[in-house]
Design a protein around this motif. Structure first.
Motif, short mmCIF file in Angstrom:
data_model
loop_
_atom_site.label_atom_id
_atom_site.label_comp_id
_atom_site.label_asym_id
_atom_site.label_seq_id
_atom_site.Cartn_x
_atom_site.Cartn_y
_atom_site.Cartn_z
N MET B 1 -29.10 29.40 -8.12
CA MET B 1 -30.17 29.73 -8.20
C MET B 1 -30.71 31.15 -7.73
N GLY B 2 -31.48 31.63 -8.37
CA GLY B 2 -32.06 32.99 -8.12
C GLY B 2 -32.47 32.94 -6.45
N LYS B 3 -32.96 31.82 -5.94
CA LYS B 3 -33.34 31.59 -4.74
C LYS B 3 -32.22 30.72 -4.14
N ALA B 5 -30.74 27.94 -1.21
CA ALA B 5 -31.25 26.70 -0.47
C ALA B 5 -29.96 25.93 0.24
N LEU B 6 -29.96 25.89 1.40
CA LEU B 6 -28.76 25.02 2.03
C LEU B 6 -29.12 23.55 1.67
N ARG B 7 -28.00 22.93 1.79
CA ARG B 7 -28.11 21.26 1.65
C ARG B 7 -28.59 20.61 2.92
N GLY B 8 -29.22 19.77 2.88
CA GLY B 8 -29.61 19.05 4.14
C GLY B 8 -29.25 17.66 3.99
N TYR B 9 -28.89 16.98 5.37
CA TYR B 9 -28.32 15.58 5.11
C TYR B 9 -29.15 14.64 5.79
N ASP B 193 -36.63 22.57 11.81
CA ASP B 193 -35.69 23.47 11.67
C ASP B 193 -35.51 24.28 13.18
N PRO B 223 -34.62 16.03 5.94
CA PRO B 223 -33.15 15.62 6.24
C PRO B 223 -32.79 15.31 7.53
N THR B 226 -29.45 17.15 9.40
CA THR B 226 -29.53 18.42 9.36
C THR B 226 -30.47 18.83 10.36
#
Lengths: 361, 361, 361, 361
Positions: B1-3, B5-9, B193, B223, B226
């Protein structure tokens, strides 16, 4: 995540990759030997009353597997548990609360030591290897009567067993000392990770059970493929640290078809413990119903009750076919043998090296 | 991705990995203390009218948890909300539009300050720790009457709360100044967050709520695993920057069973805020129906209405068992205690270090 | 894999992460401007006959969005398409073959140039910005009549459009020359990747449509989040190479709720093209049925027919609420505004920087 | 994991990414040539009796594809298998055990060499390329009668075939020697990985089948996208090691729509073997029922029986349209042609380079 977590894989997440020559199915051997006891197939019957009665333990032994009787089960609580089993066979899993209450009630009857001795004798008279299961909590209390009755293999199995249980109330079971004092092979478990598996191996156990049944209630889920592979890594390291003591891994859970058996062995297991799949045979004591020993816990039952389904055929047909069902629930070990042949392996130990691929189910 | 994003669980994406010795369930403590107030279990009742009435706040307190009354809820809008609750108890969630309209109508009745005082007094008379919830928007207006009525803990909770709200119309609530002026512990949230959690900690709050209820309508999904782990990282950093101020994390959302509670604490939460799971007790004010405070928003309702289901038993049975349901919805904190024992931990603070594995649900 | 492939993400795979101060919802602006034409909301009506008739184009314009009429649609094939629309409104999507045949039959009627002029005039008389859609194949043939009729914005949209179409039979449309000769803003698309987006920007288009409708029949699926982010990267690079020419991105597809709109804009889109969600308004010309223009292709229809569902309210209610449905399908742009406020952003351009998290739906 | 495993991808996990100019659909060619035999479309009929009878082999040939008759199928066991096929057409897949038993019974009739000769002659008389399938086990026994009857292409296909089969009982088939002695092109398979594909290429085969049908019973699952890409890597390496011998890859399995065909070719296949999708044509010999040859195995049947569904149209309509179904099951190769046009490719060999993206289905 501020906290890291590795990814775990289930048997459903993986598949076998054939990548060698193929082999004749008749040239393949599924023989498994635990200590001095040889078996035609790497199959251990799960010590749930739903499948293992004295007579089905004998039947499984005659078919080349290892049946295990739960000495804390109904056969050691009731002189004749037939009526209790019949009533459980009639329960409906739609109404999980009623089924759970019926289980809790059935298991509230105390264990009778004299019945333990009777049941062991009945199995021994059947002419097969005698194995019984006891929980870690009751091992010290029940060991004398079990050993007196004369068993070949002792299975100490809780949902989760550690080499060192801590208690401020009771004197806990010291597995290492207990096993050292015995002169028969002991299988212990379950466990789900490298560290616990290694510690259980160091108790002197001949076999370690990988998998813990249904503990989702506790937030504990076992990705079996990862659990077996981790325990296999522990086995390798233990083999090295002892200069050659090989501990057998028995995979318990997540196994429904011949394909699942092949995958569990491909991950590094030496044998599989089959519970629910064996409820589909004509001989099943509870008419096809299934429950895990933990499902009757008085305060915190865990593991769903599965109501009875039509049997698929005799125990022999389940294990060796011929199959007339395309889903892999019949001819479980004929299927294993064919998988080994398609991948070109001759015996179970070799087959543990088969290639695997991660895959969506 | 151009942007990026971290993965959330989610909690469903993880499982606990036991990897230590096991421990006796009787040697395990689930005690939680927030500021000067001790609790037998790390359980906060979600300030939804579906579960927290003055009498259930008292009942939860008696059972060792912390009930929270919503001072913007029906009990502070109606002299006697029984009929309104009964009518909501009868709504069907199949027809979400009608249920939403009924909610919007019920909450269009204005808040009555004198009722706020009455309700607080009723809880105080019950002999338990008194906690009420107010939204950030109404905190300044309602604070005088709340404080006069005498509460122990103030919960300032919106779906999403920031330490610094920007407004060109009103004088917004300055949380830091507001909390500094109070001499009672304040819990604020929700947040999702690291950064927002840290800023909320810096307001001087005693506790921070992690999770924001149902905001899928806004494209915001939390998530939880996370979010908790990130907030726990903020707590660690804030502990360091203040030389020892420990802020409690209360996980709100995605928690349905004892296993989910164990996982939330394993991610780093100090306590869980339970909403929907408590609707299944006999004492539930709306007969088992469930709705989130945001579900009655006049212009943009968010969060589904859940119609009433059969109760599973008393509040005590829900919290402490004995269970006769194998799904983990009963004996919620007995299950937590057993999970801690199986993993060998003695208290909640230790249990936050338990191992986790990523896993498909 | 011997061949590598990057992972693509859908809007459903991501969520917005609020991580700043919050803001008053009244301080938030959703104004969007394309070339000289300002809009209250970043909403483009999808040129499907199921939602965009001359009168709904005017209605959407009055509400602050941009309606687009398909000049290859039923309104330019039939003097009065009411009966055709009614018959389509009555089709059942269970029987997809019959619905598809009815569509194919309805669109076999030839396009009438005089009707194109009539329809454009009707929209112009409505006092709103006039935009029509034409396919790349018919652009050269239909352009004279369209331009004569006097449109403000021309939308050249096929399922998939490239800057350079190759043909050995016809003289293909040269988009760059065609657009250079026009003195009105042109929107072109769809496209799904960085390279095609960049090439389309270089044609001189004022806007590029990201997304290609339903082409699963061709093995082409568009992970919208990735497609928008890639096109946004192309926009950034094109901005640099031109020293400041900003091309608008209009996201078309995968958008069902206010949350999806927020996510599309968060990925980098300037506006969203709404099709199926607008079928739920009272004004929908086909009574709530939905079909994509490609669904009527004579030889290879693509895109399912969706049969009519109950309307949820007026177009105004769909766009601005108040909502009485908790699923995010009403108050679409009120929801967007609230999402922006919760995340602390003031306008759409700022909101493109919002944080995202990867998440299972 | 202690044991590592690479991730495998299914066709459903990937999508095509158009990223070039587009092209006129009339300028696209789907011609495929295997050895001396040219075909209008890269389509091989799966040698299951459910779709390939002598007359449908001819019909598929006339339509530009390559039909394959199974010489171990019903047409070579029964003088007139019509009644057997009719009885199978009437089976219900809900009752998989009865369907499997009926299959096992039908295939217990011995193969009649004279019928093999008759069937080959009938196909040859039809004026199309003659291809028959034989299993590796029966190749040596059936080869003389097959070759005498005069076939153009021999397909040696088992569920899983290796270049070197090991047996202690029989003299196994040495594929390399066998193929070297023949003067007609041989297609062999299936296989699922780089190594086996490479070894099969080295036997001198003109084509290699990638995919092994349904072996989930054995724990073997084939992520087709990965399997094709791996085999394509083997093809590249074999091309290099032989200085130019190009072996065709025929993808067998996981292909349901025109989009799947496009994806299989995009992964590197030269042609697709279609089984179940062709059961939907009017000409299907078993009225639309489907079974894999392995589903009739006497001891371990594998692969579900699919009961008959309404036909969608003639074989010609299935292959070339026009379609009146928006799901991509009609106009299979018209859809492929359009996908190639949308991505700007002129022929099949070029199209193997198309971009792919990983995507959830």
């Amino acid at each position: 995540m501020g906290k890291t977590a590795l990814r775990g894989y289930h048997l459903d997440d993986i598949a076998i990759v054939p990548s060698r020559r193929t082999r004749d199915v008749d040239d393949v051997s599924t023989v498994w030997q635990l200590d001095a006891y040889p078996f035609r197939i790497p199959c251990v019957g799960h010590p749930s009353d739903a499948i293992m009665s004295p007579s089905t333990v004998v039947a499984l032994g005659k078919q080349g597997g290892l049946g295990v009787l739960n000495v804390e089960g109904l056969w050691c609580r009731y002189e004749d548990p037939t009526k209790v089993l019949e009533s459980l066979a009639g329960m409906d899993d739609e109404d999980s609360v009623s089924a759970t209450r019926r289980l809790q009630e059935a298991y509230s009857e105390p264990i009778k030591p004299e019945l333990v001795a009777d049941r062991v004798r009945a199995i021994r008279d059947g002419g097969v290897t005698v194995a019984v299961r006891v929980s870690p909590q009751h091992t010290l209390a029940l060991a004398p009567v079990i050993l007196d009755a004369g068993v070949d293999i002792l299975v100490i199995q809780g949902t989760l067993v550690s080499a060192e249980h801590v208690s401020t109330n009771d004197e806990p079971l010291n597995l290492k000392e207990f096993i050292a004092d015995l002169d028969l092979p002991v299988v212990v478990g379950g466990c789900t990770d490298y560290k616990t598996a290694l510690h259980l191996m160091r108790t002197g156990a001949a076999g370690v059970i990988v998998g813990i049944g249904a503990e989702t209630v506790l937030g504990i889920r076992v990705p079996m493929a990862t659990a077996i592979a981790d325990a296999a890594a522990a086995r390798r390291d233990y083999l090295d640290e002892t200069g050659g003591r090989y501990v057998h891994l028995i995979a318990d859970g997540d196994i429904h078809t011949s394909g699942d058996i092949a995958k569990a062995l491909g991950c590094g297991a030496d044998a599989v413990m089959l519970g629910e799949p064996l409820t589909r045979c004509d001989e099943a004591p509870a008419g096809g119903a299934w429950w895990h020993p933990a499902a009757s816990h008085p305060g915190l039952p865990r593991g769903s009750f599965g109501s009875a389904e039509e049997p698929l055929g005799s125990l022999e047909k389940l294990l060796y076919g011929p199959s007339d069902d395309p889903d892999g629930t019949l001819n479980l070990f004929g299927g294993l043998r064919r998988a080994m042949a398609k991948c070109g392996y001759r015996d179970l130990k070799e087959f543990q090296k088969v290639g695997l691929v991660l895959d969506r189910p």
